[in-house]
Design a protein around this motif. Sequence first.
Motif, PDB file in Angstrom:
ATOM      1  N   ASP A  90       0.888  -1.098   0.270  1.00  0.00           N
ATOM      2  CA  ASP A  90       0.092   0.140   0.047  1.00  0.00           C
ATOM      3  C   ASP A  90       0.757   1.057   0.064  1.00  0.00           C
ATOM      4  N   VAL A  91       1.982   1.281   0.747  1.00  0.00           N
ATOM      5  CA  VAL A  91       2.734   2.435   0.997  1.00  0.00           C
ATOM      6  C   VAL A  91       3.386   2.713  -0.700  1.00  0.00           C
ATOM      7  N   GLY A  92       3.569   1.568  -1.358  1.00  0.00           N
ATOM      8  CA  GLY A  92       4.200   1.890  -2.740  1.00  0.00           C
ATOM      9  C   GLY A  92       3.076   2.678  -3.417  1.00  0.00           C
ATOM     10  N   GLN A  93       1.915   1.908  -3.642  1.00  0.00           N
ATOM     11  CA  GLN A  93       0.680   2.546  -4.360  1.00  0.00           C
ATOM     12  C   GLN A  93       0.466   3.861  -3.861  1.00  0.00           C
ATOM     13  N   TYR A  94       0.570   4.314  -2.629  1.00  0.00           N
ATOM     14  CA  TYR A  94       0.377   5.508  -2.085  1.00  0.00           C
ATOM     15  C   TYR A  94       1.310   6.588  -2.712  1.00  0.00           C
ATOM     16  N   TYR A  95       2.516   6.501  -2.691  1.00  0.00           N
ATOM     17  CA  TYR A  95       3.526   6.991  -3.521  1.00  0.00           C
ATOM     18  C   TYR A  95       3.397   7.190  -4.877  1.00  0.00           C
ATOM     19  N   ALA A  96       3.156   6.118  -5.567  1.00  0.00           N
ATOM     20  CA  ALA A  96       2.811   6.058  -7.012  1.00  0.00           C
ATOM     21  C   ALA A  96       1.614   7.008  -7.366  1.00  0.00           C
ATOM     22  N   PHE A  99       3.468  10.371  -6.844  1.00  0.00           N
ATOM     23  CA  PHE A  99       4.691  11.121  -7.662  1.00  0.00           C
ATOM     24  C   PHE A  99       4.862  10.541  -9.047  1.00  0.00           C
ATOM     25  N   GLU A 100       4.880  11.094 -10.065  1.00  0.00           N
ATOM     26  CA  GLU A 100       5.106  10.551 -11.291  1.00  0.00           C
ATOM     27  C   GLU A 100       6.495   9.913 -11.354  1.00  0.00           C
ATOM     28  N   ASP A 101       7.279  10.320 -10.792  1.00  0.00           N
ATOM     29  CA  ASP A 101       8.694   9.701 -11.077  1.00  0.00           C
ATOM     30  C   ASP A 101       8.937   8.395 -10.084  1.00  0.00           C
ATOM     31  N   PHE A 102       7.917   7.944  -9.609  1.00  0.00           N
ATOM     32  CA  PHE A 102       7.963   6.864  -8.807  1.00  0.00           C
ATOM     33  C   PHE A 102       7.809   5.624  -9.563  1.00  0.00           C
ATOM     34  N   SER A 103       8.916   4.369  -9.353  1.00  0.00           N
ATOM     35  CA  SER A 103       9.022   3.330 -10.047  1.00  0.00           C
ATOM     36  C   SER A 103       8.410   2.040  -9.008  1.00  0.00           C
ATOM     37  N   VAL A 137      10.944   3.496  -0.121  1.00  0.00           N
ATOM     38  CA  VAL A 137       9.855   4.333  -1.009  1.00  0.00           C
ATOM     39  C   VAL A 137      10.578   5.768  -1.290  1.00  0.00           C
ATOM     40  N   THR A 138      11.356   6.219  -0.801  1.00  0.00           N
ATOM     41  CA  THR A 138      11.983   7.467  -1.027  1.00  0.00           C
ATOM     42  C   THR A 138      13.026   7.321  -2.202  1.00  0.00           C
ATOM     43  N   MET A 139      13.770   6.254  -2.243  1.00  0.00           N
ATOM     44  CA  MET A 139      14.983   6.175  -3.372  1.00  0.00           C
ATOM     45  C   MET A 139      14.161   5.338  -4.420  1.00  0.00           C
ATOM     46  N   ALA A 140      12.974   4.895  -4.277  1.00  0.00           N
ATOM     47  CA  ALA A 140      12.407   4.347  -5.608  1.00  0.00           C
ATOM     48  C   ALA A 140      11.873   5.468  -6.729  1.00  0.00           C
ATOM     49  N   ARG A 141      11.944   6.568  -6.123  1.00  0.00           N
ATOM     50  CA  ARG A 141      11.764   7.911  -6.897  1.00  0.00           C
ATOM     51  C   ARG A 141      12.952   8.308  -7.741  1.00  0.00           C
ATOM     52  N   SER A 142      12.547   9.010  -8.916  1.00  0.00           N
ATOM     53  CA  SER A 142      13.788   9.493  -9.783  1.00  0.00           C
ATOM     54  C   SER A 142      13.970  10.845  -9.465  1.00  0.00           C
ATOM     55  N   ALA A 143      14.218  11.244  -8.453  1.00  0.00           N
ATOM     56  CA  ALA A 143      14.229  12.653  -8.125  1.00  0.00           C
ATOM     57  C   ALA A 143      15.598  13.392  -8.625  1.00  0.00           C
ATOM     58  N   LYS A 144      15.681  14.777  -8.644  1.00  0.00           N
ATOM     59  CA  LYS A 144      16.773  15.438  -8.820  1.00  0.00           C
ATOM     60  C   LYS A 144      17.488  15.991  -7.621  1.00  0.00           C
ATOM     61  N   VAL A 145      16.861  15.877  -6.338  1.00  0.00           N
ATOM     62  CA  VAL A 145      17.267  16.395  -5.234  1.00  0.00           C
ATOM     63  C   VAL A 145      16.785  15.250  -4.102  1.00  0.00           C
ATOM     64  N   TYR A 146      17.641  14.572  -3.142  1.00  0.00           N
ATOM     65  CA  TYR A 146      17.193  13.531  -2.217  1.00  0.00           C
ATOM     66  C   TYR A 146      17.437  14.364  -0.915  1.00  0.00           C
ATOM     67  N   LEU A 147      16.778  14.561  -0.073  1.00  0.00           N
ATOM     68  CA  LEU A 147      16.738  15.001   1.261  1.00  0.00           C
ATOM     69  C   LEU A 147      16.533  13.719   2.189  1.00  0.00           C
ATOM     70  N   LEU A 148      17.719  13.300   2.859  1.00  0.00           N
ATOM     71  CA  LEU A 148      17.400  12.042   3.862  1.00  0.00           C
ATOM     72  C   LEU A 148      17.579  12.451   5.257  1.00  0.00           C
ATOM     73  N   ASP A 149      16.651  12.659   5.943  1.00  0.00           N
ATOM     74  CA  ASP A 149      17.040  13.166   7.717  1.00  0.00           C
ATOM     75  C   ASP A 149      16.981  11.738   8.404  1.00  0.00           C
ATOM     76  N   GLU A 150      18.379  11.745   8.902  1.00  0.00           N
ATOM     77  CA  GLU A 150      18.671  10.212   9.866  1.00  0.00           C
ATOM     78  C   GLU A 150      18.097   8.904   9.176  1.00  0.00           C
TER      79      GLU A 150
END
Length: 240
Positions: A90-96, A99-103, A137-150
């Motif tokens: 469900d988490v993956g479907q939620y992101y899909a 976000f259009e760049d979610f794979s 779920v964050t790294m499954a995106r093809s983003a230009k900037v990744y901000l990873l907090d801890e």
Amino acid sequence: MLECREITKTYGRKTAVDHVSLRFEPGKIYAMLGPNGSGKTTLMKMAVGLVKPNSGSFYYNGEKVGQESRREIAYMSTEPYFYNWMTVKDVGQYYADFFEDFSPEKYAQLIDRMELSMDMKAKTLSSGMMAKLKIAVTMARSAKVYLLDEPLNGIDLLARDEIMASILEATGPEVALVVSSHLVDELERIVDTAVFIKESHLIEVCEVEELRSQWGKSVADRYREIYGHGGESYAEADEI
């Protein structure tokens, strides 16, 4: 690419971020360093528009951050942010949906790598498993900037290599990657630039290779100098 100019955020009498100006360039990995309460999380949340500054602004490609910039900036927070009824699938479907760049294919690969399964309930995951899910779920995106907090919070030693490998796979000449963590030694081997924040102020931005070659110091050495007992104040930290 991503820049803040004289940005300040207060919560009542507490100043979380105080007149910080900072620029994150593509093709580089940044370590955002500082103890709890230094302002790292607030800075990241302002970068994606989740928190509004009292003054100053964040810009992405010259435009103020907003709905458009969120399409190209992937943010992983420290807090769990999934509904209790959700499974890993469900988490993956939620992101899909958002976000259009979610794979979905990349997400499935990362979930397998993290030794999770699609039928697991988010609410039953341990802190370490939840950290793995957030990374996947964050790294499954093809983003230009990744901000990873801890991103390494709650991750045991054996799993950290997989986490770091997943993060590094997103790097490229058009991608800026910003990671905050207390595990300085873990980040030192992968980052290009260290950003030190203390008591809501930007203390120093240094190139890691320059720190080693010109000053004979590691990022951990500099961290101890700035944050250790008797460390310099933000007004004194521009000697390097």
